[in-house]
Design a protein around this motif. Structure first.
Motif, PDB file in Angstrom:
ATOM      1  N   PHE A   1      35.236  27.284  26.437  1.00 30.74           N
ATOM      2  CA  PHE A   1      34.593  28.517  26.868  1.00 30.74           C
ATOM      3  C   PHE A   1      34.485  28.509  28.391  1.00 30.74           C
ATOM      4  CE2 PHE A   1      32.909  28.031  22.565  1.00 30.74           C
ATOM      5  CZ  PHE A   1      33.026  29.319  22.053  1.00 30.74           C
ATOM      6  N   VAL A   2      34.847  29.629  29.000  1.00 28.81           N
ATOM      7  CA  VAL A   2      34.639  29.823  30.433  1.00 28.81           C
ATOM      8  C   VAL A   2      33.698  31.013  30.581  1.00 28.81           C
ATOM      9  CG1 VAL A   2      35.701  30.255  32.667  1.00 28.81           C
ATOM     10  CG2 VAL A   2      36.944  28.934  30.935  1.00 28.81           C
ATOM     11  N   VAL A   3      32.531  30.762  31.164  1.00 28.10           N
ATOM     12  CA  VAL A   3      31.458  31.755  31.198  1.00 28.10           C
ATOM     13  C   VAL A   3      30.984  31.954  32.630  1.00 28.10           C
ATOM     14  CG1 VAL A   3      29.186  32.364  30.293  1.00 28.10           C
ATOM     15  CG2 VAL A   3      30.730  30.948  28.927  1.00 28.10           C
ATOM     16  N   ALA A   4      30.678  33.202  32.964  1.00 32.22           N
ATOM     17  CA  ALA A   4      30.137  33.507  34.290  1.00 32.22           C
ATOM     18  C   ALA A   4      28.681  33.053  34.360  1.00 32.22           C
ATOM     19  CB  ALA A   4      30.245  34.994  34.582  1.00 32.22           C
ATOM     20  N   GLU A   5      28.397  32.118  35.254  1.00 36.55           N
ATOM     21  CA  GLU A   5      27.011  31.689  35.430  1.00 36.55           C
ATOM     22  C   GLU A   5      26.213  32.756  36.187  1.00 36.55           C
ATOM     23  OE1 GLU A   5      25.219  27.447  36.498  1.00 36.55           O
ATOM     24  OE2 GLU A   5      25.736  28.580  38.297  1.00 36.55           O
ATOM     25  N   ARG A   6      26.919  33.500  37.021  1.00 38.05           N
ATOM     26  CA  ARG A   6      26.323  34.646  37.696  1.00 38.05           C
ATOM     27  C   ARG A   6      27.424  35.682  37.896  1.00 38.05           C
ATOM     28  NH1 ARG A   6      25.378  30.310  41.484  1.00 38.05           N
ATOM     29  NH2 ARG A   6      26.999  30.160  43.073  1.00 38.05           N
ATOM     30  N   ASP A   7      27.061  36.869  38.363  1.00 36.20           N
ATOM     31  CA  ASP A   7      28.058  37.922  38.586  1.00 36.20           C
ATOM     32  C   ASP A   7      29.209  37.362  39.415  1.00 36.20           C
ATOM     33  OD1 ASP A   7      26.271  39.467  37.253  1.00 36.20           O
ATOM     34  OD2 ASP A   7      25.745  40.766  38.938  1.00 36.20           O
ATOM     35  N   SER A   8      30.430  37.637  38.960  1.00 40.04           N
ATOM     36  CA  SER A   8      31.595  37.031  39.596  1.00 40.04           C
ATOM     37  C   SER A   8      32.732  38.029  39.720  1.00 40.04           C
ATOM     38  CB  SER A   8      32.080  35.811  38.777  1.00 40.04           C
ATOM     39  OG  SER A   8      31.059  34.857  38.622  1.00 40.04           O
ATOM     40  N   ARG A   9      33.578  37.781  40.733  1.00 38.11           N
ATOM     41  CA  ARG A   9      34.821  38.538  40.904  1.00 38.11           C
ATOM     42  C   ARG A   9      35.972  37.547  40.864  1.00 38.11           C
ATOM     43  NH1 ARG A   9      36.056  42.034  45.478  1.00 38.11           N
ATOM     44  NH2 ARG A   9      35.435  40.251  46.740  1.00 38.11           N
ATOM     45  N   LEU A  10      37.066  37.977  40.213  1.00 35.61           N
ATOM     46  CA  LEU A  10      38.209  37.095  40.048  1.00 35.61           C
ATOM     47  C   LEU A  10      39.506  37.850  40.310  1.00 35.61           C
ATOM     48  CD1 LEU A  10      36.216  36.762  37.213  1.00 35.61           C
ATOM     49  CD2 LEU A  10      37.357  34.558  37.357  1.00 35.61           C
ATOM     50  N   LEU A  11      40.449  37.174  40.905  1.00 31.39           N
ATOM     51  CA  LEU A  11      41.798  37.703  41.045  1.00 31.39           C
ATOM     52  C   LEU A  11      42.597  37.242  39.840  1.00 31.39           C
ATOM     53  CD1 LEU A  11      43.885  39.179  42.915  1.00 31.39           C
ATOM     54  CD2 LEU A  11      44.504  36.892  43.744  1.00 31.39           C
ATOM     55  N   LYS A  12      43.144  38.206  39.102  1.00 35.93           N
ATOM     56  CA  LYS A  12      43.872  37.899  37.875  1.00 35.93           C
ATOM     57  C   LYS A  12      45.366  37.805  38.176  1.00 35.93           C
ATOM     58  CE  LYS A  12      44.615  39.759  33.204  1.00 35.93           C
ATOM     59  NZ  LYS A  12      44.306  40.893  32.288  1.00 35.93           N
ATOM     60  N   ILE A  13      45.912  36.605  38.021  1.00 33.15           N
ATOM     61  CA  ILE A  13      47.322  36.355  38.325  1.00 33.15           C
ATOM     62  C   ILE A  13      48.065  36.162  37.008  1.00 33.15           C
ATOM     63  CG2 ILE A  13      48.947  34.858  39.550  1.00 33.15           C
ATOM     64  CD1 ILE A  13      46.608  34.005  41.350  1.00 33.15           C
ATOM     65  N   SER A  14      49.034  37.019  36.744  1.00 37.11           N
ATOM     66  CA  SER A  14      49.740  36.948  35.470  1.00 37.11           C
ATOM     67  C   SER A  14      50.642  35.712  35.414  1.00 37.11           C
ATOM     68  CB  SER A  14      50.594  38.197  35.268  1.00 37.11           C
ATOM     69  OG  SER A  14      51.676  38.216  36.193  1.00 37.11           O
ATOM     70  N   GLN A  15      51.038  35.371  34.205  1.00 33.34           N
ATOM     71  CA  GLN A  15      51.944  34.244  34.003  1.00 33.34           C
ATOM     72  C   GLN A  15      53.248  34.441  34.769  1.00 33.34           C
ATOM     73  OE1 GLN A  15      52.343  32.757  29.958  1.00 33.34           O
ATOM     74  NE2 GLN A  15      54.560  32.705  30.164  1.00 33.34           N
ATOM     75  N   LYS A  16      53.779  35.681  34.732  1.00 33.84           N
ATOM     76  CA  LYS A  16      55.030  35.980  35.433  1.00 33.84           C
ATOM     77  C   LYS A  16      54.873  35.755  36.933  1.00 33.84           C
ATOM     78  CE  LYS A  16      58.337  39.735  36.217  1.00 33.84           C
ATOM     79  NZ  LYS A  16      58.681  41.154  35.906  1.00 33.84           N
TER      80      LYS A  16
END
Length: 337
Positions: free
Chosen positions: A116-131
């Motif tokens: 499980f990967v859970v946000a401990e607090r409000d977070s922003r992430l850059l989503k990089i695809s497999q390709k």
């Protein structure tokens, strides 16, 4: 809930995150200092990340869970993520800070998420695809090196967890089989290992002997001097036992003031010599309290038994117990067979 949007969406609808609609060399600088992009050519990086959306997690949101398809890598831009094995109730095994990423192992191994990967607090992430990830790995030596370093850190951390787990298991085994007061083996250890010890001696055609002993008039000792003094006497006795027996012998606190010594490869003659050495040493031993003040000394009675053909461990212990009773009847502070 994970909310992702392209940079264009944020500009059109006035999203909360300020990002540029078209990544270029200058906008890539916001990622350039992150470990994953250090040394990566800005134009290559900007071009590769052009289609990568930024995602938002609220505190407590789940990003990944076991069994989930791992098709993307997430680079943490702000906030904090925690990784839990087993269940969300378990303590996190690691927490990720800004600049770290998650999801790369699933892509490279072509396996589903395992934690499980859970946000401990409000977070922003850059989503990089497999390709996009494979494009960067194949196109940039620097990016490939950075990814290799990230994987190395993951493996190193996993190794540390394994080592820590083994140490905890060893500690549990220790506490399960060791008497906390005397630091000798306990009755549970005897129940689990007696048959193995006897079988080993039988296979090697070696003799096997047992010494059973207990403290003379120990109840009166406790009544006269107190239970703390009694504990100090037992601790002192355990030290004498360890000092007087052979390296291959196994000392056990059988219960209360009763102790056993298993003697592998010891004939009755050798066992009697060890027992007499113990009896004499305990009589001469000074018992000290926690402040170093000398307490009343103790004596012990001992029974010795050696296995006959066909005897099992319980038989030998029973014979040693009968010999101990004989030593007490003979006046205590002595050895009997």
């Amino acid at each position: 809930m994970l909310l992702c949007a392209s940079t264009d969406w944020y500009e059109r609808y006035g999203g909360m995150m300020k990002i540029m609609s078209t990544p270029n060399t200058s906008s890539f600088s916001m990622y350039a200092n992150f470990p994953l992009f250090q040394g990566v050519d800005p134009s290559l990086g900007a071009s590769a990340l052009e289609a990568c959306p930024i995602c938002e997690l609220k505190e407590g949101d789940i990003l990944l869970e076991p069994g989930q398809s791992g098709d993307d890598v997430y680079l943490l831009l702000s906030g904090r993520l925690c990784i839990h094995l087993g269940s969300l109730e378990d303590a996190p095994i690691i927490c990720l800070e800004v600049g770290e990423c998650v999801g790369e192992m699933s892509i490279i191994e072509e396996k589903h998420a395992s934690a499980f990967v859970v946000a401990e607090r409000d977070s922003r992430l850059l989503k990089i695809s497999q390709k996009t990830l494979w494009h960067l790995i194949n196109s940039s030596h620097a990016f490939a090196r950075n990814m290799l370093y990230t994987l190395s850190q993951r493996l190193r951390h996993n190794n540390q967890l394994i080592i820590a787990g083994l140490k905890r298991e060893q500690q549990f085994q220790h506490y399960a089989h060791i008497d906390p007061l005397t630091d000798l083996y306990n009755r549970r250890w005897l129940d689990e290992y007696l048959c193995r010890v006897v079988r080993r001696c039988q296979e090697k055609k070696e003799p096997f002997s047992v010494i059973m002993l207990d403290v003379d008039h120990f109840k009166k000792y406790n009544d006269d001097y107190g239970h703390l003094a009694g504990d100090r006497a037992l601790i002192g006795l355990a030290k004498v036992i360890r000092r007087c027996i052979r390296v291959s012998d196994m000392p056990i606190r059988f219960g209360g003031e009763e102790f056993l010594v298993l003697l592998q490869g010891a004939s009755q003659k050798i066992a009697l010599e060890v027992a007499q050495r113990l009896c004499d040493a305990v009589r001469a031993e000074s018992i000290l309290d926690l402040e170093g003040k000398e307490l009343q000394g103790i004596t012990i009675s001992l029974g010795v038994a050696t296995a006959n053909v066909g005897d099992d461990g319980e038989d030998v212990i029973q014979m040693a117990d009968e010999a101990l009773y004989k030593a007490k009847k003979m006046g205590r502070d002595r050895v009997a067979v």
